[in-house]
Write a protein that holds these residues in place. Structure first.
Motif, short mmCIF file in Angstrom:
data_model
loop_
_atom_site.label_atom_id
_atom_site.label_comp_id
_atom_site.label_asym_id
_atom_site.label_seq_id
_atom_site.Cartn_x
_atom_site.Cartn_y
_atom_site.Cartn_z
N GLN A 39 0.80 -1.23 0.00
CA GLN A 39 0.00 0.00 0.00
C GLN A 39 0.83 1.28 0.00
N ARG A 40 2.14 1.16 -0.17
CA ARG A 40 3.01 2.31 -0.01
C ARG A 40 2.85 3.34 -1.13
N GLU A 41 3.18 4.58 -0.78
CA GLU A 41 3.26 5.65 -1.77
C GLU A 41 4.61 5.57 -2.47
N ARG A 42 4.63 5.75 -3.77
CA ARG A 42 5.88 5.68 -4.53
C ARG A 42 6.47 7.07 -4.73
N HIS A 43 7.82 7.11 -4.81
CA HIS A 43 8.53 8.37 -4.98
C HIS A 43 9.51 8.27 -6.15
N GLU A 44 9.98 9.41 -6.58
CA GLU A 44 10.79 9.46 -7.79
C GLU A 44 12.12 8.73 -7.65
N LEU A 45 12.72 8.82 -6.48
CA LEU A 45 13.97 8.12 -6.19
C LEU A 45 13.76 7.29 -4.94
N GLU A 46 14.06 5.98 -5.01
CA GLU A 46 13.83 5.09 -3.87
C GLU A 46 15.09 4.26 -3.64
N ILE A 47 15.65 4.38 -2.44
CA ILE A 47 16.93 3.76 -2.11
C ILE A 47 16.79 2.90 -0.86
N VAL A 48 17.41 1.72 -0.88
CA VAL A 48 17.48 0.90 0.31
C VAL A 48 18.95 0.68 0.65
N ALA A 49 19.33 0.99 1.90
CA ALA A 49 20.69 0.72 2.36
C ALA A 49 20.82 -0.79 2.50
N ALA A 50 21.73 -1.39 1.72
CA ALA A 50 21.68 -2.84 1.57
C ALA A 50 23.04 -3.52 1.68
N LEU A 51 23.07 -4.55 2.52
CA LEU A 51 24.20 -5.49 2.54
C LEU A 51 23.83 -6.62 1.59
N ASP A 52 23.86 -6.31 0.33
CA ASP A 52 23.36 -7.23 -0.70
C ASP A 52 24.30 -7.15 -1.90
N PRO A 53 24.60 -8.29 -2.54
CA PRO A 53 25.54 -8.27 -3.66
C PRO A 53 25.07 -7.44 -4.85
N ARG A 54 23.78 -7.11 -4.91
CA ARG A 54 23.27 -6.31 -6.02
C ARG A 54 23.48 -4.81 -5.79
N SER A 55 24.01 -4.43 -4.63
CA SER A 55 24.14 -3.02 -4.29
C SER A 55 25.17 -2.31 -5.16
N GLU A 56 24.91 -1.04 -5.41
CA GLU A 56 25.87 -0.19 -6.10
C GLU A 56 26.30 0.93 -5.16
N ASP A 57 27.39 1.58 -5.51
CA ASP A 57 27.89 2.69 -4.71
C ASP A 57 26.83 3.78 -4.61
N MET A 58 26.70 4.37 -3.42
CA MET A 58 25.65 5.37 -3.20
C MET A 58 25.83 6.58 -4.11
N ALA A 59 27.07 7.02 -4.30
CA ALA A 59 27.32 8.17 -5.16
C ALA A 59 26.84 7.89 -6.58
N THR A 60 27.06 6.66 -7.04
CA THR A 60 26.60 6.28 -8.38
C THR A 60 25.08 6.30 -8.46
N ALA A 61 24.45 5.77 -7.42
CA ALA A 61 22.98 5.72 -7.41
C ALA A 61 22.37 7.10 -7.42
#
Length: 243
Positions: free
Chosen positions: A158-180
């Motif tokens: 039911q969440r509201e969506r936003h133009e940029l959505e980021i999750v802080a992640a210890l996940d192999p799919r993660s990219e550098d925050m500056a790049t994101a």
């Protein structure tokens, strides 16, 4: 020069001729801060407006104010929404306080598979009071809503969506925050999702990424939850400051 005390009065209670503090705000004004007739204060409505007022009458349940006629409107800028898994040891209170100081537009507490602490209705009310007190202290005229705590699954449905959505992640799919952040362009709203001490489960990561959240890495050092949240909010606010 002493700072001027600030009080909250919801927008629907404003009028052109006089403003009246009641209940907790009147008590805080008269009993706690010992304000008296003739004192100057600032009233804000939680929706961006504030005005300097003089106290014309006061008792513990009702404080009548005369505005100086100059209502100021605080620009909203980027709407930054925090979606926060509830941490242990009262750290949610710290996160709410500092997130308000960093200008968040809303706070959504979340329960996850690895969440230990809970946030019932009484706890959420306390968090909302902390948000209000932070607004008073830091000069923030936009009061963020602290929503009722829900599970990640229920929130995603039911969440509201936003133009940029980021999750802080210890996940192999993660990219550098500056790049994101570098390719975000001009946006008006963004959301940050941060997990609990035990991190999101793999199923939760899959669900939030599928929902549209971009996983980002915060570097090689594993940060405590409250540190990760405040770091991300600060970086996002700075990187997107031109919006």
């Amino acid at each position: 020069m002493n700072s001027i005390n600030r009080y909250y009065l919801p927008a629907e209670q404003w009028s052109s001729c006089e403003l009246v503090l009641k209940g907790d705000e009147a008590h805080h004004c008269v009993r706690v801060l010992r304000q008296k007739v003739g004192d100057w204060i600032v009233v804000f409505d939680g929706e961006g407006s504030s005005v300097k007022c003089q106290i014309v009458s006061a008792d513990k349940s009702r404080v009548v104010l005369e505005p100086d006629g100059k209502v100021e409107m605080q620009a909203r800028g980027l709407e930054l929404h925090l979606c926060q898994a509830i941490p242990k040891a009262g750290n949610m209170e710290l996160i709410v306080q500092k997130a308000v100081e960093l200008g968040v537009a809303s706070i959504q507490p979340l329960s996850t598979e690895n969440t230990v602490a809970k946030a019932d209705a009484k706890k959420v009310q306390k968090l909302q009071r902390i948000a209000l007190e932070a607004c008073k202290q830091c000069g923030q005229n936009w009061l963020p809503e602290v929503s009722d705590a829900v599970s990640v699954k229920a929130w995603l449905e039911q969440r509201e969506r936003h133009e940029l959505e980021i999750v802080a992640a210890l996940d192999p799919r993660s990219e550098d925050m500056a790049t994101a952040l570098s390719g975000s362009g001009t946006i008006s709203s963004a959301s940050l999702l941060v997990g609990p001490e035990g991190d999101f489960s793999q199923n939760e990561y899959d669900a939030v990424i599928t929902s549209g959240f971009k996983p980002v890495s915060l570097g090689n050092i594993v940060l405590r939850v409250e540190t990760a949240t405040l770091y991300c909010l600060s970086v996002m606010r700075y990187a997107l400051r031109s919006n």
